[in-house]
Design an enzyme around this catalytic site. Structure first.
Site, PDB file in Angstrom:
ATOM      1  N   HIS A   1      17.920  -6.670  15.564  1.00 51.56           N
ATOM      2  CA  HIS A   1      15.969  -6.440  15.967  1.00 51.56           C
ATOM      3  C   HIS A   1      15.185  -6.011  14.375  1.00 51.56           C
ATOM      4  O   HIS A   1      15.976  -5.101  14.237  1.00 51.56           O
ATOM      5  CB  HIS A   1      15.384  -6.460  16.265  1.00 51.56           C
ATOM      6  CG  HIS A   1      14.094  -6.032  16.563  1.00 51.56           C
ATOM      7  ND1 HIS A   1      13.086  -6.861  16.493  1.00 51.56           N
ATOM      8  CD2 HIS A   1      12.986  -5.190  16.870  1.00 51.56           C
ATOM      9  CE1 HIS A   1      11.981  -6.479  16.230  1.00 51.56           C
ATOM     10  NE2 HIS A   1      12.252  -5.367  16.326  1.00 51.56           N
TER      11      HIS A   1
ATOM     12  N   CYS B   1       9.708  -6.838  21.620  1.00 54.07           N
ATOM     13  CA  CYS B   1      11.087  -6.929  20.578  1.00 54.07           C
ATOM     14  C   CYS B   1      12.223  -6.973  21.454  1.00 54.07           C
ATOM     15  O   CYS B   1      13.342  -7.546  20.575  1.00 54.07           O
ATOM     16  CB  CYS B   1      11.513  -6.014  20.070  1.00 54.07           C
ATOM     17  SG  CYS B   1       9.144  -5.530  18.890  1.00 54.07           S
TER      18      CYS B   1
ATOM     19  N   ASN C   1       8.626  -6.814  10.641  1.00 54.42           N
ATOM     20  CA  ASN C   1       8.970  -7.104  11.667  1.00 54.42           C
ATOM     21  C   ASN C   1       8.216  -8.483  12.959  1.00 54.42           C
ATOM     22  O   ASN C   1       6.809  -8.864  13.823  1.00 54.42           O
ATOM     23  CB  ASN C   1       8.685  -5.776  13.086  1.00 54.42           C
ATOM     24  CG  ASN C   1       9.107  -5.248  14.363  1.00 54.42           C
ATOM     25  OD1 ASN C   1       9.347  -7.072  14.898  1.00 54.42           O
ATOM     26  ND2 ASN C   1       9.444  -4.018  15.043  1.00 54.42           N
TER      27      ASN C   1
HETATM   28  O1  UT7 Z   1      10.104  -3.576  16.805  1.00 54.43           O
HETATM   29  C1  UT7 Z   1       9.906  -2.379  17.839  1.00 54.43           C
HETATM   30  C2  UT7 Z   1       9.646  -1.059  18.135  1.00 54.43           C
HETATM   31  N1  UT7 Z   1       8.838  -0.767  16.839  1.00 54.43           N
HETATM   32  C3  UT7 Z   1       9.639   0.493  15.947  1.00 54.43           C
HETATM   33  O2  UT7 Z   1      10.852  -0.601  16.033  1.00 54.43           O
HETATM   34  C4  UT7 Z   1       8.988   0.590  14.404  1.00 54.43           C
HETATM   35  C5  UT7 Z   1       9.333   2.022  14.600  1.00 54.43           C
HETATM   36  N2  UT7 Z   1       8.875   3.495  14.264  1.00 54.43           N
HETATM   37  C6  UT7 Z   1       8.692   3.077  12.956  1.00 54.43           C
HETATM   38  O3  UT7 Z   1       9.742   1.660  12.137  1.00 54.43           O
HETATM   39  C7  UT7 Z   1       8.051   4.114  12.156  1.00 54.43           C
HETATM   40  O4  UT7 Z   1       7.788   5.216  12.683  1.00 54.43           O
HETATM   41  C8  UT7 Z   1       6.803   2.979  11.156  1.00 54.43           C
HETATM   42  C9  UT7 Z   1       7.295   2.701  10.196  1.00 54.43           C
HETATM   43  C10 UT7 Z   1       5.642   3.176  12.064  1.00 54.43           C
HETATM   44  C11 UT7 Z   1       6.023   4.830  10.589  1.00 54.43           C
HETATM   45  O5  UT7 Z   1       7.101   5.728   9.824  1.00 54.43           O
HETATM   46  P1  UT7 Z   1       6.951   7.190   9.461  1.00 54.43           P
HETATM   47  O6  UT7 Z   1       8.260   7.539   8.751  1.00 54.43           O
HETATM   48  O7  UT7 Z   1       7.772   7.483  11.024  1.00 54.43           O
HETATM   49  O8  UT7 Z   1       6.155   7.643   9.886  1.00 54.43           O
HETATM   50  P2  UT7 Z   1       5.214   8.950  10.556  1.00 54.43           P
HETATM   51  O9  UT7 Z   1       4.620   8.095  11.652  1.00 54.43           O
HETATM   52  O10 UT7 Z   1       5.981   9.964  10.432  1.00 54.43           O
HETATM   53  O11 UT7 Z   1       3.594   9.148   9.319  1.00 54.43           O
HETATM   54  C12 UT7 Z   1       3.758   9.755   8.494  1.00 54.43           C
HETATM   55  C13 UT7 Z   1       2.768   9.889   7.835  1.00 54.43           C
HETATM   56  C14 UT7 Z   1       1.493   9.907   8.842  1.00 54.43           C
HETATM   57  O12 UT7 Z   1       0.540  11.261   7.559  1.00 54.43           O
HETATM   58  P3  UT7 Z   1       0.492  12.354   8.106  1.00 54.43           P
HETATM   59  O13 UT7 Z   1       0.292  12.997   9.458  1.00 54.43           O
HETATM   60  O14 UT7 Z   1       2.109  12.812   7.781  1.00 54.43           O
HETATM   61  O15 UT7 Z   1      -0.516  13.034   7.881  1.00 54.43           O
HETATM   62  C15 UT7 Z   1       1.288   8.877   8.708  1.00 54.43           C
HETATM   63  O16 UT7 Z   1      -0.340   9.172   9.365  1.00 54.43           O
HETATM   64  O17 UT7 Z   1       2.393   8.453   7.301  1.00 54.43           O
HETATM   65  C16 UT7 Z   1       1.033   8.028   7.502  1.00 54.43           C
HETATM   66  N3  UT7 Z   1       0.844   6.775   7.846  1.00 54.43           N
HETATM   67  C17 UT7 Z   1       0.399   5.931   6.042  1.00 54.43           C
HETATM   68  N4  UT7 Z   1       0.759   5.902   5.195  1.00 54.43           N
HETATM   69  C18 UT7 Z   1       0.391   4.959   4.053  1.00 54.43           C
HETATM   70  C19 UT7 Z   1       1.249   5.593   8.525  1.00 54.43           C
HETATM   71  N5  UT7 Z   1       1.643   4.832   8.264  1.00 54.43           N
HETATM   72  C20 UT7 Z   1       0.760   4.673   7.307  1.00 54.43           C
HETATM   73  C21 UT7 Z   1       1.249   3.575   5.696  1.00 54.43           C
HETATM   74  N6  UT7 Z   1       0.624   3.569   4.444  1.00 54.43           N
HETATM   75  N7  UT7 Z   1       1.123   2.091   6.520  1.00 54.43           N
END
Ligand code: UT7
Length: 342
Positions: free
Chosen positions: A255, A113, A285
């Site tokens: 980004h 990215c 993204n």
């Molecule tokens: O482009 C450069 C590199 N990439 C980035 O910069 C992306 C960086 N990361 C993020 O944007 C975020 O971490 C995500 C959008 C990927 C995830 O959001 P988050 O608020 O950090 O969620 P999390 O990973 O802490 O997950 C929270 C919960 C989890 O469930 P449990 O373990 O709490 O039961 C995930 O399994 O949300 C769950 N989850 C989802 N639920 C519904 C993860 N993806 C989804 C989804 N729909 N699409």
């Protein structure tokens, strides 16, 4: 006396027509429109159709940027991408040939990215040394081709698209001149964003790879924390190099990783929310395409205007990060974002 500087001379953006909404994803994955909107700010993203590759997107965006610059010529083509058409050779020479630029220097840049910022710094360096006079710089991704269709997290975030910028040799004090770029990396965290298989590490181990290892993997929560910290720090350094305060930034073009990440970066920098450019809701993204796509769309829409002190910042796999400042020039951007339902 200082040498030539790379000056922005035209921009282009091209999105594949197929729109995939959050509801489309929710129809086949355990996710919801409200989860994706609240956690990422994304409403929809584009996806390439069958047989369409990164090179096809790059050619379209590149053609529009050249047209916007008022000349079809370039002596160098740089393509930032995570999703080249094939592992070997680079995609840029073929893109150059398809644009009628056979003979031009052409190479790919791989910094996920942050690819556009790395490519911008490389292109500016080529211009400063007199190696290049007109560079077509493209960020393009067919990111959906590396996503695990069953991974709800990455499927929700990433989108396909391309943005392009033409740089010409000019004077460092001109509007549009690219100043000192800030770049960095931390390979101790290379495992946070990766495709495990397909490279020499996996091939030399012998035996076929697990098919699952050909997909893109990301530890989202850890990446999130690094993204906010690294982009903010790089942006601070770029501001210091330009002699600007955060208060003097008219436009922040970060980004488009996740709306919460760009909001947090803007807040930490002290850049008011209304000065933060955003298109993530419509495109998701788009990795290396994200920053040039944003710059082209916002210029075409008249929200990024002549004289705007613009701060660029990016973060990605590697880990890698970068930032740069540009006083926005009077420049044309052509954008094709025609849409069709999935
Ligand atoms: O482009 C450069 C590199 N990439 C980035 O910069 C992306 C960086 N990361 C993020 O944007 C975020 O971490 C995500 C959008 C990927 C995830 O959001 P988050 O608020 O950090 O969620 P999390 O990973 O802490 O997950 C929270 C919960 C989890 O469930 P449990 O373990 O709490 O039961 C995930 O399994 O949300 C769950 N989850 C989802 N639920 C519904 C993860 N993806 C989804 C989804 N729909 N699409």
């Amino acid at each position: 006396m200082s040498g030539p500087a790379a000056v922005i001379a035209g921009l282009g953006a091209w999105l594949p027509p197929r729109v995939v909404t959050n509801d489309d994803l929710a129809a086949r994955l355990d996710t919801t429109d409200s989860w994706i909107r609240e956690r990422t700010g994304i409403r929809e993203r584009r996806r390439v159709g069958a047989g369409m590759a990164t090179g096809d997107l790059a050619v379209e965006a590149g053609r529009l940027a050249l047209k916007a610059s008022g000349s079809d010529s370039a002596d160098t083509v740089v393509l930032a991408t995570t999703t080249p058409d094939r592992p070997c050779p680079a995609t840029a020479p073929e893109v150059a040939a398809r644009l009628g630029l056979s003979g031009a220097a052409a190479f790919d840049v791989s910094a996920v990215c942050t690819g556009f910022l790395y490519a911008l710094a490389a292109a500016a360096g080529l211009v400063a040394t007199g190696t290049a006079e007109r560079v077509l710089l493209i960020g393009a991704e067919a990111y959906s081709t590396i996503l695990d269709p069953d991974d709800r997290t990455t499927a929700a975030i990433f989108g396909d698209g391309a943005g392009a910028v033409v740089l010409r040799a000019g004077r460092p004090e001109e509007p549009g001149a690219v100043g000192r770029c800030v770049l960095g990396s931390d390979g101790d965290h290379s495992d946070l964003i990766r495709i495990p298989a397909g490279g020499s590490r996996q091939r030399s181990a012998g035996g076929p790879a697990d098919p699952q290892d050909h997909y893109f993997r990301m530890d989202g929560r850890k990446v999130y924390r690094h993204a906010v910290e690294r982009m903010t720090a790089a942006a601070h350094q770029a501001l210091a190099a330009a002699g600007w305060t955060a208060d003097e930034v008219d436009r922040l073009a970060a980004h488009q990783a996740n709306a919460r990440i760009t909001d947090a970066v803007a807040e930490r920098l002290g850049v008011p929310p209304q000065r933060r450019l955003a298109n993530i809701g419509r495109v998701g993204n788009t990795a290396a395409a994200s920053v040039p796509l944003l710059l082209a769309e916002e210029t075409a829409a008249g929200r990024l205007r002549e004289g705007d002190r613009t701060l660029l910042a990016a973060f990605g796999g590697g880990l890698t990060w970068g930032a740069a400042t540009v006083v926005w020039p009077r420049v044309t951007a052509y954008v094709n974002t025609e849409a069709e339902a999935a």
